[in-house]
Motif scaffolding. Structure first.
Motif, PDB file in Angstrom:
ATOM      1  N   ASN A  98     116.445  14.213 -13.710  1.00  0.00           N
ATOM      2  CA  ASN A  98     117.349  13.789 -12.642  1.00  0.00           C
ATOM      3  C   ASN A  98     116.804  14.276 -11.299  1.00  0.00           C
ATOM      4  O   ASN A  98     116.719  15.480 -11.060  1.00  0.00           O
ATOM      5  CB  ASN A  98     118.741  14.376 -12.893  1.00  0.00           C
ATOM      6  CG  ASN A  98     119.756  13.914 -11.878  1.00  0.00           C
ATOM      7  OD1 ASN A  98     119.416  13.536 -10.756  1.00  0.00           O
ATOM      8  ND2 ASN A  98     121.027  13.943 -12.259  1.00  0.00           N
ATOM      9  N   PRO A  99     116.440  13.380 -10.392  1.00  0.00           N
ATOM     10  CA  PRO A  99     115.857  13.816  -9.108  1.00  0.00           C
ATOM     11  C   PRO A  99     116.760  14.764  -8.325  1.00  0.00           C
ATOM     12  O   PRO A  99     116.272  15.680  -7.670  1.00  0.00           O
ATOM     13  CB  PRO A  99     115.636  12.502  -8.357  1.00  0.00           C
ATOM     14  CG  PRO A  99     115.556  11.460  -9.415  1.00  0.00           C
ATOM     15  CD  PRO A  99     116.459  11.913 -10.512  1.00  0.00           C
ATOM     16  N   GLU A 100     118.070  14.547  -8.379  1.00  0.00           N
ATOM     17  CA  GLU A 100     118.983  15.381  -7.597  1.00  0.00           C
ATOM     18  C   GLU A 100     118.963  16.830  -8.068  1.00  0.00           C
ATOM     19  O   GLU A 100     118.863  17.755  -7.264  1.00  0.00           O
ATOM     20  CB  GLU A 100     120.400  14.806  -7.672  1.00  0.00           C
ATOM     21  CG  GLU A 100     120.549  13.464  -6.963  1.00  0.00           C
ATOM     22  CD  GLU A 100     121.977  12.962  -7.004  1.00  0.00           C
ATOM     23  OE1 GLU A 100     122.858  13.717  -7.484  1.00  0.00           O
ATOM     24  OE2 GLU A 100     122.219  11.826  -6.568  1.00  0.00           O
ATOM     25  N   THR A 101     119.048  17.032  -9.382  1.00  0.00           N
ATOM     26  CA  THR A 101     119.049  18.396  -9.890  1.00  0.00           C
ATOM     27  C   THR A 101     117.643  19.002  -9.875  1.00  0.00           C
ATOM     28  O   THR A 101     117.493  20.220  -9.763  1.00  0.00           O
ATOM     29  CB  THR A 101     119.617  18.446 -11.318  1.00  0.00           C
ATOM     30  OG1 THR A 101     118.906  17.503 -12.137  1.00  0.00           O
ATOM     31  CG2 THR A 101     121.094  18.098 -11.322  1.00  0.00           C
ATOM     32  N   ALA A 102     116.623  18.148  -9.966  1.00  0.00           N
ATOM     33  CA  ALA A 102     115.247  18.657  -9.934  1.00  0.00           C
ATOM     34  C   ALA A 102     114.805  18.995  -8.517  1.00  0.00           C
ATOM     35  O   ALA A 102     113.895  19.800  -8.329  1.00  0.00           O
ATOM     36  CB  ALA A 102     114.297  17.626 -10.546  1.00  0.00           C
ATOM     37  N   GLY A 103     115.433  18.370  -7.523  1.00  0.00           N
ATOM     38  CA  GLY A 103     115.099  18.681  -6.143  1.00  0.00           C
ATOM     39  C   GLY A 103     113.943  17.889  -5.576  1.00  0.00           C
ATOM     40  O   GLY A 103     113.384  18.245  -4.536  1.00  0.00           O
ATOM     41  N   ARG A 104     113.572  16.786  -6.228  1.00  0.00           N
ATOM     42  CA  ARG A 104     112.490  15.959  -5.689  1.00  0.00           C
ATOM     43  C   ARG A 104     113.086  14.747  -4.976  1.00  0.00           C
ATOM     44  O   ARG A 104     114.210  14.327  -5.283  1.00  0.00           O
ATOM     45  CB  ARG A 104     111.531  15.503  -6.780  1.00  0.00           C
ATOM     46  CG  ARG A 104     112.144  14.602  -7.845  1.00  0.00           C
ATOM     47  CD  ARG A 104     111.103  14.126  -8.859  1.00  0.00           C
ATOM     48  NE  ARG A 104     111.727  13.357  -9.930  1.00  0.00           N
ATOM     49  CZ  ARG A 104     112.161  13.869 -11.060  1.00  0.00           C
ATOM     50  NH1 ARG A 104     112.022  15.162 -11.287  1.00  0.00           N
ATOM     51  NH2 ARG A 104     112.735  13.108 -11.972  1.00  0.00           N
ATOM     52  N   PRO A 105     112.351  14.162  -4.045  1.00  0.00           N
ATOM     53  CA  PRO A 105     112.870  12.976  -3.353  1.00  0.00           C
ATOM     54  C   PRO A 105     113.041  11.804  -4.312  1.00  0.00           C
ATOM     55  O   PRO A 105     112.430  11.754  -5.385  1.00  0.00           O
ATOM     56  CB  PRO A 105     111.775  12.665  -2.327  1.00  0.00           C
ATOM     57  CG  PRO A 105     110.981  13.904  -2.202  1.00  0.00           C
ATOM     58  CD  PRO A 105     111.050  14.571  -3.540  1.00  0.00           C
ATOM     59  N   THR A 106     113.871  10.881  -3.921  1.00  0.00           N
ATOM     60  CA  THR A 106     114.022   9.639  -4.667  1.00  0.00           C
ATOM     61  C   THR A 106     113.910   8.476  -3.704  1.00  0.00           C
ATOM     62  O   THR A 106     114.372   8.558  -2.559  1.00  0.00           O
ATOM     63  CB  THR A 106     115.363   9.601  -5.422  1.00  0.00           C
ATOM     64  OG1 THR A 106     115.467   8.364  -6.125  1.00  0.00           O
ATOM     65  CG2 THR A 106     116.546   9.752  -4.484  1.00  0.00           C
ATOM     66  N   LEU A 107     113.273   7.431  -4.145  1.00  0.00           N
ATOM     67  CA  LEU A 107     113.075   6.268  -3.288  1.00  0.00           C
ATOM     68  C   LEU A 107     114.379   5.510  -3.078  1.00  0.00           C
ATOM     69  O   LEU A 107     114.607   4.905  -2.039  1.00  0.00           O
ATOM     70  CB  LEU A 107     112.026   5.337  -3.917  1.00  0.00           C
ATOM     71  CG  LEU A 107     111.519   4.179  -3.076  1.00  0.00           C
ATOM     72  CD1 LEU A 107     110.728   4.696  -1.887  1.00  0.00           C
ATOM     73  CD2 LEU A 107     110.639   3.264  -3.917  1.00  0.00           C
ATOM     74  N   VAL A 108     115.257   5.559  -4.076  1.00  0.00           N
ATOM     75  CA  VAL A 108     116.485   4.768  -4.053  1.00  0.00           C
ATOM     76  C   VAL A 108     117.671   5.686  -3.801  1.00  0.00           C
ATOM     77  O   VAL A 108     117.828   6.711  -4.465  1.00  0.00           O
ATOM     78  CB  VAL A 108     116.672   4.026  -5.388  1.00  0.00           C
ATOM     79  CG1 VAL A 108     117.920   3.161  -5.334  1.00  0.00           C
ATOM     80  CG2 VAL A 108     115.450   3.189  -5.707  1.00  0.00           C
ATOM     81  N   HIS A 109     118.515   5.318  -2.840  1.00  0.00           N
ATOM     82  CA  HIS A 109     119.703   6.106  -2.516  1.00  0.00           C
ATOM     83  C   HIS A 109     120.950   5.229  -2.651  1.00  0.00           C
ATOM     84  O   HIS A 109     120.914   4.019  -2.441  1.00  0.00           O
ATOM     85  CB  HIS A 109     119.614   6.650  -1.096  1.00  0.00           C
ATOM     86  CG  HIS A 109     118.416   7.515  -0.860  1.00  0.00           C
ATOM     87  ND1 HIS A 109     118.378   8.864  -1.170  1.00  0.00           N
ATOM     88  CD2 HIS A 109     117.188   7.215  -0.358  1.00  0.00           C
ATOM     89  CE1 HIS A 109     117.193   9.350  -0.876  1.00  0.00           C
ATOM     90  NE2 HIS A 109     116.448   8.383  -0.368  1.00  0.00           N
ATOM     91  N   GLY A 110     122.057   5.852  -2.988  1.00  0.00           N
ATOM     92  CA  GLY A 110     123.316   5.128  -3.055  1.00  0.00           C
ATOM     93  C   GLY A 110     123.492   4.375  -4.355  1.00  0.00           C
ATOM     94  O   GLY A 110     122.736   4.529  -5.316  1.00  0.00           O
ATOM     95  N   ASN A 111     124.501   3.510  -4.376  1.00  0.00           N
ATOM     96  CA  ASN A 111     124.881   2.786  -5.586  1.00  0.00           C
ATOM     97  C   ASN A 111     124.557   1.300  -5.545  1.00  0.00           C
ATOM     98  O   ASN A 111     124.958   0.556  -6.435  1.00  0.00           O
ATOM     99  CB  ASN A 111     126.394   2.946  -5.830  1.00  0.00           C
ATOM    100  CG  ASN A 111     126.759   4.377  -6.169  1.00  0.00           C
ATOM    101  OD1 ASN A 111     126.008   5.058  -6.857  1.00  0.00           O
ATOM    102  ND2 ASN A 111     127.891   4.840  -5.665  1.00  0.00           N
TER     103      ASN A 111
END
Length: 788
Positions: A589-602
């Motif tokens: 999970n990018p959020e818990t791992a702390g790395r960026p994610t290309l896609v934001h929101g729903n």
């Protein structure tokens, strides 16, 4: 030999115009300028070819006593040197990042694979700009550089068609040419390929005889020939890294059939045979012992009788795959020899980037993604038996059983991922360089590591480590040149201290001794929990008398063990190994791992023609309700073809039109298919079509109800019985208006998948209810603006 005039410690080499007379008229007899000389390395610098195979254990290839014929490796060993104590990191991306930089894998941010990167420096998947890659150093010193095959070192949030491309081979990696794939594995029959940073399709289909390894060899041969034809005085650096023999184990049937019946006695007997052959060849010491099978690995005799033919075929396919890969490596070597430059070419043939892979479950897998999704139970013995004839073919995505991985790591304990033991980290390696190596067929037993390759090549080329690259001060390489061992089999080893760590499995080597502790079992991928790090049990081995780590001396020499444990901790702090991280789901999970994610929101808005979008480039629709809405123009001839598809034949979903009717298919691992079809055709003209999936909830991988709409009006309903919880594919992508790779549904092929009309836009929404089942222009604009 004239002295080198270049100050090569600063790269690019600064231009330094020579002062002198400047005349007014070029015809003046005093007009004199030195001729322009293209940049070249120091005189005598060799061509370099690194061959790095994937997931091959120490005891797999015939060059190291294994059952898989590797005549190219044997040929190079006969004319060069065999290193029987060469080590990797126990996993693919870390080994590659370390080898290509000359630094430890945590030092370059690659503590594990890119998909599990965290914000911790040693696990970020971001290589510091203070650690320039070898290819960049060679290019800036006048080498031609090219990579063919696998690149798994691109951070996942940088792997979309928009980059940034700093970590891609042909941009920040220093390779002028790149042809291959981005990621950990690829379908050998229908791969997702890049030329530079541009997605390209394979030149032929599987039906036309295409195979990725052959294609990569063709490209490498063509490049080497062109380079020598146009720049014969300029050395090349070619990095040939096929996906073989990483799963899926794909190979033409005739190569697998060469091994028919060869593995009927099972993996326990195979280890005994390999061990005897290793002694006969002398690639292991006479006093080496065969380590016993751990209780977590089943005995061959305990496997069900009706499953054994499947298990045999798994190994036959793998053996054919490895021999096939070695054959195409041989074609590249032959091309170099045909050009008359083999004597002047330093070849590293590293037979595996880690130990053999035990990620295929106890029974093996028809589709290895089943295990990655925690759904291996779907592949029952009966199911596996029904698929026996398909193993290795385009309709499979197969992997062999844990027992075969253990056998391919003979004589050591454990497998890939287990960085504590040599079964995970010791890989057979051959070095060939006739111009320098005089001890043809010699054996070298000095401790060496993949971080030693880069400094060896620089020393061989007469090049210094750069102190500055592109204006950035460089940290020293952490490896040790192996060149000293080329000349003297008895030379004392110079690389005498090395830490190991992967997913909490850890170890330390120091002056012949190793202290190790296994923390996790590789094939337990989903669920389960590891014990506390402080509760791990450490073992102690004396490498001077115990080549295979067969005798644990921890009880006899506790003080030495404690000293090595402390030394491991010191090295761990020095190279950013800490904090230790054995999390599984949290790292995905990018959020818990702390790395960026290309896609934001729903919500995500996509447009026609967008394609080759990795799973990390698309909003995650797993384990939740979601909808897909598209505005399309239907021609008079009717709607036909893909609107949007994610994944492929071995797992994914597709919204498409067939004979004018909207259809949604959810494909679970290529094992189950759930289809919903509209009861009416989409009329001619501009319309909004929509699919809504209402997730059942109550856990992972559950099913849900499907409804199809035309312009907000329901036109069909259906049911998806189950879904994939974690990942659709390691290589398949998302495409709008067509489908690349393999098709999610047999209703179309990639070549027939292109949508017949026009797609204005496609929007994916997750976890939201839109009860009018229609997206108006204002809402679409709001979604688009919210993502800026």
């Amino acid at each position: 030999m004239r002295p080198d005039q270049h100050a090569r410690t600063m790269l690019p080499i600064p231009d330094r115009p020579r002062p002198g007379l400047t005349t007014y008229d070029a015809k003046d007899p005093d007009t004199s300028y030195p001729p322009i000389e293209p940049l070249r390395p120091p005189e005598g610098a060799p061509n370099v070819l690194i061959v790095l195979l994937d997931d091959v254990g120490f005891g797999a290839s015939s060059a190291f006593g294994g059952p898989c014929h590797t005549p190219t490796a044997e040929r190079l060993a006969a004319g060069g040197l065999t290193f029987n104590r060469f080590h990797t990191t126990a996993l693919c991306a870390p080994t590659r990042a370390a080898m290509l930089s000359g630094r430890n894998h945590h030092s370059v941010g690659m503590g594990s694979i890119t998909e599990t990167a965290t914000s911790a420096p040693g696990n970020s998947s971001l290589k510091p700009n203070t650690k320039a890659p070898l290819a960049m150093t060679l290019k800036l010193n006048g080498y031609s550089t090219a990579q063919f095959g696998k690149c798994h070192e691109v951070p996942v949030w940088q792997s979309s068609p928009m980059g940034p491309f700093d970590a891609w081979p042909s941009v920040g990696g220093g390779f002028e040419t790149f042809y291959g794939f981005i990621g950990g594995e690829n379908n050998q029959w229908e791969p997702a390929l890049y030329e530079g940073t541009t997605p390209v399709e394979p030149p032929r289909t599987a039906e036309e005889g295409y195979h990725l390894t052959e294609d990569l060899a063709d490209r490498a041969i063509s490049w080497i020939r062109t380079q020598k034809a146009l720049m014969p005085d300029k050395p090349f650096f070619a990095y040939f890294a096929p996906g073989a023999t990483h799963a899926p184990h794909h190979v033409p049937q005739e190569w697998a059939d060469r091994y028919a019946g060869r593995f009927a006695d099972g993996w326990d007997v195979q280890r005994e045979r390999t061990f005897a052959r290793q002694k006969e060849l002398g690639v292991i010491p006479p006093e080496a012992e065969l380590t016993p099978r751990h209780a977590e690995i089943p005995a061959w005799d305990d496997m069900p009788d009706d499953l054994r033919p499947v298990l045999e075929r798994e190994m036959e396919v793998y053996a054919g795959f490895l021999e096939h890969a070695d054959h195409h490596v041989g074609r590249v070597v032959d091309a170099i020899e045909d050009l008359g430059v083999l004597d002047d070419t330093l070849i590293y043939y590293v037979i595996g980037d880690n130990g053999a892979s035990a990620e295929g479950t106890i029974n093996g897998a028809f589709n290895e993604m089943a295990n990655f999704n925690g759904m291996a139970a779907l592949e029952t013995p009966e199911f596996m038996a029904s698929k026996l004839a398909e193993l290795g073919s385009p309709s499979s995505y197969n992997h062999y059983a844990v027992g075969w991985a253990w056998a391919m790591d003979t004589p050591f304990q454990w497998t890939k991922q287990v960085a504590s033991h040599w079964g995970g980290t010791r890989n057979g390696t051959v070095v060939h360089w006739p111009r320098r190596i005089t001890d043809s067929g010699g054996l070298r037993s000095q401790f060496t590591h993949c971080i030693d390759v880069a400094p060896t090549i620089l020393e061989a080329a007469g090049l210094p480590e750069p102190t500055q690259v592109n204006g950035v001060l460089q940290s020293p390489m952490e490896g040790t040149s192996m060149l000293y061992a080329f000349d003297d089999a008895d030379a004392p080893e110079r690389h005498d201290l090395q830490y190991f760590e992967m997913f909490g499995n850890r170890g330390i080597y120091h002056k012949g001794w190793s202290a190790v502790t296994k923390h996790r079992t590789p094939w337990d991928m989903v669920g389960g929990s590891a014990i506390a790090f402080d509760d791990d049990v450490w073992e102690l081995y004396d490498g001077s008398t115990d080549y295979s780590q067969a005798h644990d001396l921890s009880a006899e020499q506790p003080e030495r063990l404690h000293s090595l444990q402390r030394l491991w901790l010191i090295e761990a702090v020095k190279y950013d190994v800490l904090p230790l991280d054995d999390r599984t789901a949290d790292r995905l999970n990018p959020e818990t791992a702390g790395r960026p994610t290309l896609v934001h929101g729903n919500s995500q808005l996509l447009f026609a023609g967008m394609g080759r979008l990795s799973e990390n480039s698309v909003v995650n629709i797993k384990n939740k309700s979601f909808s897909v809405t598209a505005e399309i123009e239907v021609p008079a001839s009717g709607a036909d073809g893909v609107i949007i598809a994610q994944g492929g034949r071995f797992g994914g979903w597709s919204l498409y039109a067939k004979e004018g009717r909207l259809k949604f298919v959810y494909n679970v691992l290529g094992i189950q298919e759930f289809a919903t079809e509209a009861q009416a055709t989409v009329p001619e003209g501009t319309h909004q079509v929509r699919m809504e999936f209402v997730y059942d909830g109550g856990g992972l991988a559950k099913g849900g109800d499907v409804t199809l709409f035309h312009d907000g009006t329901p036109v069909g309903t259906g049911r998806v019985g189950a879904t994939q919880a974690m990942v659709f594919s390691a290589d398949e992508t998302t495409d709008v208006g067509y489908e690349s790779g393999t098709p999610v549904s047999p209703d179309y092929s990639p070549r027939s998948s292109r949508f017949s009309g026009k797609i204005h836009w496609v929007q994916i929404d997750v976890g939201t209810d839109d009860h009018d089942h229609f997206i108006d222009p204002d809402e679409r604009l709001r979604i688009a603006m919210a993502r800026q």
